[in-house]
Design an enzyme around this catalytic site. Sequence first.
Site, mmCIF file in Angstrom:
data_model
loop_
_atom_site.group_PDB
_atom_site.id
_atom_site.type_symbol
_atom_site.label_atom_id
_atom_site.label_comp_id
_atom_site.label_asym_id
_atom_site.label_seq_id
_atom_site.Cartn_x
_atom_site.Cartn_y
_atom_site.Cartn_z
ATOM 1 N N LYS A 1 -2.545 -40.507 -5.420
ATOM 2 C CA LYS A 1 -3.217 -41.543 -6.205
ATOM 3 C C LYS A 1 -4.711 -41.240 -6.186
ATOM 4 C CE LYS A 1 -4.327 -46.403 -5.349
ATOM 5 N NZ LYS A 1 -4.529 -47.106 -6.579
ATOM 6 N N GLU B 1 -13.381 -41.220 -5.264
ATOM 7 C CA GLU B 1 -12.915 -40.008 -5.916
ATOM 8 C C GLU B 1 -12.798 -38.862 -4.899
ATOM 9 O OE1 GLU B 1 -16.121 -41.255 -6.581
ATOM 10 O OE2 GLU B 1 -15.266 -42.807 -7.868
ATOM 11 N N ASP B 2 -11.796 -38.019 -5.105
ATOM 12 C CA ASP B 2 -11.594 -36.812 -4.281
ATOM 13 C C ASP B 2 -11.519 -37.106 -2.782
ATOM 14 O OD1 ASP B 2 -11.647 -35.260 -6.595
ATOM 15 O OD2 ASP B 2 -13.840 -35.105 -6.533
ATOM 16 N N ARG B 3 -11.091 -38.295 -2.453
ATOM 17 C CA ARG B 3 -10.922 -38.683 -1.034
ATOM 18 C C ARG B 3 -12.238 -38.748 -0.244
ATOM 19 N NH1 ARG B 3 -6.529 -39.679 -2.998
ATOM 20 N NH2 ARG B 3 -4.496 -39.066 -2.217
ATOM 21 N N LEU B 4 -13.371 -38.806 -0.984
ATOM 22 C CA LEU B 4 -14.657 -38.962 -0.277
ATOM 23 C C LEU B 4 -14.938 -40.473 -0.187
ATOM 24 C CD1 LEU B 4 -16.628 -36.929 0.991
ATOM 25 C CD2 LEU B 4 -18.072 -37.205 -1.021
#
Length: 214
Positions: A8, A191-194
Amino acid sequence: MDFQKIRKEYENRGIAPSQLAADPLVQLKAWYEEAQENCPGRWFEANAMALATTDLAGHVTLRWVLLKGITDEGIQFFTNYESTKGKQLEANPRAAVAIHWPYLGRQVRIEGATGKTTREISEEYFHLRPRGAQLSALASRQSAMVESREQLEQARAALERQHKGQPIPLPEFWGGYLLRPDRFEFWQGREDRLHDRIVYTREESNWSLARLSP
Ligand SMILES: Cc1cc2nc3c(=O)[nH]c(=O)nc-3n(C[C@H](O)[C@H](O)[C@H](O)COP(=O)(O)O)c2cc1C
Protein backbone atom coordinates in the site's frame (compact mmCIF):
# COMPACT_ATOMS: atom_id res chain seq x y z
CA MET A 1 -1.34 -15.91 -0.45
CA ASP A 2 1.49 -13.76 -1.75
CA PHE A 3 2.35 -11.23 0.93
CA GLN A 4 5.20 -9.82 -1.19
CA LYS A 5 2.75 -8.41 -3.74
CA ILE A 6 0.62 -6.59 -1.19
CA ARG A 7 1.97 -3.06 -1.02
CA LYS A 8 0.00 0.00 0.00
CA GLU A 9 1.31 3.48 -0.76
CA TYR A 10 0.78 6.07 1.98
CA GLU A 11 -0.28 9.42 0.61
CA ASN A 12 -1.48 11.56 3.49
CA ARG A 13 0.25 14.86 4.27
CA GLY A 14 3.12 14.72 6.71
CA ILE A 15 3.41 15.81 10.33
CA ALA A 16 6.10 17.83 12.12
CA PRO A 17 6.54 18.71 15.81
CA SER A 18 5.80 22.38 15.06
CA GLN A 19 2.33 21.48 13.68
CA LEU A 20 1.28 19.27 16.57
CA ALA A 21 -0.42 20.35 19.79
CA ALA A 22 1.86 20.86 22.80
CA ASP A 23 -0.37 18.45 24.75
CA PRO A 24 -0.53 14.98 23.15
CA LEU A 25 -4.02 14.35 24.56
CA VAL A 26 -5.22 17.39 22.58
CA GLN A 27 -3.49 15.98 19.51
CA LEU A 28 -5.04 12.56 20.11
CA LYS A 29 -8.51 14.15 20.29
CA ALA A 30 -7.88 15.95 16.98
CA TRP A 31 -6.76 12.75 15.23
CA TYR A 32 -9.59 10.77 16.80
CA GLU A 33 -12.17 13.29 15.55
CA GLU A 34 -10.65 13.15 12.07
CA ALA A 35 -10.72 9.34 12.22
CA GLN A 36 -14.43 9.37 13.17
CA GLU A 37 -15.29 11.91 10.46
CA ASN A 38 -13.53 9.84 7.80
CA CYS A 39 -14.62 6.45 9.13
CA PRO A 40 -15.29 4.18 6.12
CA GLY A 41 -18.45 2.64 7.61
CA ARG A 42 -20.23 1.43 10.74
CA TRP A 43 -18.31 -1.85 10.51
CA PHE A 44 -15.07 -0.03 11.39
CA GLU A 45 -14.65 0.93 15.04
CA ALA A 46 -12.42 4.00 14.99
CA ASN A 47 -12.16 3.79 18.80
CA ALA A 48 -10.76 0.24 18.83
CA MET A 49 -7.29 0.01 20.34
CA ALA A 50 -4.88 -2.84 20.99
CA LEU A 51 -3.99 -2.98 24.68
CA ALA A 52 -0.89 -4.82 25.89
CA THR A 53 -0.40 -5.81 29.53
CA THR A 54 2.05 -8.09 31.31
CA ASP A 55 2.26 -10.25 34.39
CA LEU A 56 5.15 -10.12 36.84
CA ALA A 57 6.96 -12.95 35.01
CA GLY A 58 7.05 -10.76 31.89
CA HIS A 59 4.42 -12.64 29.88
CA VAL A 60 2.79 -10.16 27.51
CA THR A 61 -0.85 -10.36 26.45
CA LEU A 62 -2.60 -8.24 23.85
CA ARG A 63 -6.24 -7.69 23.00
CA TRP A 64 -8.57 -5.06 21.54
CA VAL A 65 -10.62 -2.80 23.76
CA LEU A 66 -12.68 0.28 22.99
CA LEU A 67 -11.43 3.76 23.79
CA LYS A 68 -14.27 5.30 25.81
CA GLY A 69 -12.91 8.66 26.87
CA ILE A 70 -10.07 11.11 26.44
CA THR A 71 -9.72 13.39 29.48
CA ASP A 72 -7.11 15.94 30.53
CA GLU A 73 -5.41 13.13 32.45
CA GLY A 74 -5.47 10.24 30.04
CA ILE A 75 -7.53 7.69 28.16
CA GLN A 76 -10.32 5.48 29.49
CA PHE A 77 -11.54 2.00 28.70
CA PHE A 78 -13.95 -0.34 30.49
CA THR A 79 -13.65 -4.01 31.29
CA ASN A 80 -13.97 -6.77 33.85
CA TYR A 81 -11.47 -6.20 36.70
CA GLU A 82 -11.09 -9.99 37.19
CA SER A 83 -10.25 -10.73 33.55
CA THR A 84 -6.71 -11.61 32.46
CA LYS A 85 -6.03 -7.94 31.69
CA GLY A 86 -7.53 -6.92 35.04
CA LYS A 87 -5.30 -9.35 36.95
CA GLN A 88 -2.25 -8.29 34.98
CA LEU A 89 -2.94 -4.59 35.55
CA GLU A 90 -3.28 -5.35 39.26
CA ALA A 91 0.21 -6.94 39.22
CA ASN A 92 1.78 -4.41 36.84
CA PRO A 93 -0.25 -1.26 36.17
CA ARG A 94 1.84 -0.32 33.13
CA ALA A 95 0.19 -0.80 29.76
CA ALA A 96 0.74 0.03 26.11
CA VAL A 97 -1.88 0.87 23.51
CA ALA A 98 -1.81 1.09 19.72
CA ILE A 99 -4.58 2.57 17.56
CA HIS A 100 -4.56 2.17 13.78
CA TRP A 101 -6.62 4.20 11.33
CA PRO A 102 -5.67 2.50 8.04
CA TYR A 103 -7.72 4.85 5.83
CA LEU A 104 -5.66 7.81 7.15
CA GLY A 105 -2.38 5.88 7.20
CA ARG A 106 -2.06 6.70 10.88
CA GLN A 107 -1.04 4.95 14.07
CA VAL A 108 -0.91 6.28 17.62
CA ARG A 109 1.03 4.47 20.34
CA ILE A 110 0.51 5.30 24.00
CA GLU A 111 2.32 4.04 27.10
CA GLY A 112 1.73 4.73 30.76
CA ALA A 113 0.46 3.55 34.11
CA THR A 114 -3.17 2.61 34.63
CA GLY A 115 -5.47 2.91 37.60
CA LYS A 116 -9.15 2.17 38.15
CA THR A 117 -11.51 5.04 37.42
CA THR A 118 -13.80 6.26 40.19
CA ARG A 119 -16.97 4.22 40.78
CA GLU A 120 -18.98 7.29 39.67
CA ILE A 121 -17.37 7.15 36.22
CA SER A 122 -17.96 3.39 35.98
CA GLU A 123 -21.58 3.78 37.13
CA GLU A 124 -22.23 6.50 34.60
CA TYR A 125 -20.79 4.55 31.68
CA PHE A 126 -22.29 1.19 32.73
CA HIS A 127 -25.79 2.65 32.78
CA LEU A 128 -25.33 4.29 29.39
CA ARG A 129 -24.77 0.85 27.85
CA PRO A 130 -27.76 -1.00 26.40
CA ARG A 131 -29.54 -3.18 28.99
CA GLY A 132 -28.50 -6.33 27.11
CA ALA A 133 -24.82 -5.39 27.38
CA GLN A 134 -25.25 -4.60 31.08
CA LEU A 135 -26.77 -8.04 31.68
CA SER A 136 -24.00 -9.76 29.74
CA ALA A 137 -21.34 -7.95 31.78
CA LEU A 138 -23.09 -9.08 34.96
CA ALA A 139 -23.36 -12.68 33.73
CA SER A 140 -19.77 -12.98 32.49
CA ARG A 141 -16.75 -13.94 34.59
CA GLN A 142 -14.59 -12.64 31.77
CA SER A 143 -11.65 -14.89 30.83
CA ALA A 144 -12.69 -17.71 33.19
CA MET A 145 -13.49 -21.09 31.58
CA VAL A 146 -17.15 -21.74 30.97
CA GLU A 147 -18.69 -25.14 30.34
CA SER A 148 -20.88 -24.20 27.40
CA ARG A 149 -22.62 -21.37 25.57
CA GLU A 150 -25.89 -22.66 27.09
CA GLN A 151 -24.56 -22.21 30.62
CA LEU A 152 -23.71 -18.56 29.84
CA GLU A 153 -27.12 -17.93 28.29
CA GLN A 154 -28.89 -19.53 31.24
CA ALA A 155 -26.91 -17.39 33.71
CA ARG A 156 -27.83 -14.29 31.72
CA ALA A 157 -31.51 -15.28 31.49
CA ALA A 158 -31.62 -15.89 35.26
CA LEU A 159 -30.21 -12.42 35.91
CA GLU A 160 -32.72 -10.94 33.48
CA ARG A 161 -35.58 -12.53 35.45
CA GLN A 162 -34.04 -11.46 38.76
CA HIS A 163 -33.77 -7.79 37.69
CA LYS A 164 -36.98 -7.57 35.68
CA GLY A 165 -38.34 -4.03 35.75
CA GLN A 166 -35.37 -2.80 37.78
CA PRO A 167 -32.05 -1.19 36.88
CA ILE A 168 -29.11 -3.57 36.47
CA PRO A 169 -26.59 -2.87 39.27
CA LEU A 170 -22.99 -2.16 38.34
CA PRO A 171 -21.07 -5.32 39.33
CA GLU A 172 -18.16 -4.86 41.76
CA PHE A 173 -15.92 -6.65 39.27
CA TRP A 174 -16.61 -4.33 36.35
CA GLY A 175 -15.48 -0.78 35.62
CA GLY A 176 -13.12 1.62 33.96
CA TYR A 177 -9.40 2.15 33.80
CA LEU A 178 -7.63 5.43 33.22
CA LEU A 179 -4.28 5.12 31.47
CA ARG A 180 -2.14 8.15 32.36
CA PRO A 181 0.30 8.40 29.48
CA ASP A 182 3.98 9.24 29.78
CA ARG A 183 4.83 8.50 26.15
CA PHE A 184 2.98 8.95 22.87
CA GLU A 185 3.97 8.32 19.31
CA PHE A 186 2.06 9.75 16.37
CA TRP A 187 2.87 7.90 13.14
CA GLN A 188 1.91 9.15 9.71
CA GLY A 189 2.56 6.86 6.75
CA ARG A 190 4.41 8.68 3.93
CA GLU A 191 5.59 8.07 0.38
CA ASP A 192 8.22 5.35 -0.19
CA ARG A 193 8.00 4.29 3.45
CA LEU A 194 9.78 7.46 4.62
CA HIS A 195 7.19 7.82 7.34
CA ASP A 196 6.81 10.59 9.94
CA ARG A 197 7.07 9.58 13.59
CA ILE A 198 6.73 12.19 16.31
CA VAL A 199 7.25 11.09 19.89
CA TYR A 200 6.13 12.93 23.02
CA THR A 201 7.81 12.16 26.33
CA ARG A 202 6.66 13.55 29.62
CA GLU A 203 9.10 15.76 31.52
CA GLU A 204 7.39 16.54 34.82
CA SER A 205 4.39 18.65 33.81
CA ASN A 206 5.61 19.35 30.27
CA TRP A 207 5.96 17.27 27.15
CA SER A 208 9.00 17.21 24.89
CA LEU A 209 8.59 16.37 21.22
CA ALA A 210 11.09 14.68 18.93
CA ARG A 211 11.14 13.13 15.49
CA LEU A 212 12.08 9.47 15.21
CA SER A 213 13.56 7.74 12.21
CA PRO A 214 10.94 5.68 10.38
C1 LIG B 1 -12.98 -4.47 18.47
C2 LIG B 1 -13.03 -5.08 19.83
C3 LIG B 1 -13.34 -4.29 20.93
C4 LIG B 1 -13.36 -4.83 22.21
N1 LIG B 1 -13.63 -4.00 23.26
C5 LIG B 1 -13.57 -4.49 24.52
C6 LIG B 1 -13.72 -3.61 25.64
O1 LIG B 1 -13.90 -2.40 25.51
N2 LIG B 1 -13.66 -4.17 26.88
C7 LIG B 1 -13.43 -5.50 27.08
O2 LIG B 1 -13.39 -5.93 28.23
N3 LIG B 1 -13.26 -6.34 26.05
C8 LIG B 1 -13.32 -5.87 24.77
N4 LIG B 1 -13.12 -6.72 23.70
C9 LIG B 1 -12.79 -8.13 23.98
C10 LIG B 1 -11.30 -8.25 24.33
O3 LIG B 1 -10.51 -8.16 23.16
C11 LIG B 1 -10.96 -9.54 25.09
O4 LIG B 1 -11.40 -10.68 24.38
C12 LIG B 1 -11.56 -9.57 26.50
O5 LIG B 1 -11.56 -8.29 27.11
C13 LIG B 1 -10.81 -10.56 27.39
O6 LIG B 1 -9.46 -10.18 27.43
P1 LIG B 1 -8.43 -10.69 28.57
O7 LIG B 1 -8.73 -12.15 28.81
O8 LIG B 1 -7.07 -10.49 27.98
O9 LIG B 1 -8.67 -9.86 29.79
C14 LIG B 1 -13.09 -6.21 22.40
C15 LIG B 1 -12.78 -7.00 21.29
C16 LIG B 1 -12.76 -6.45 20.03
C17 LIG B 1 -12.40 -7.33 18.86
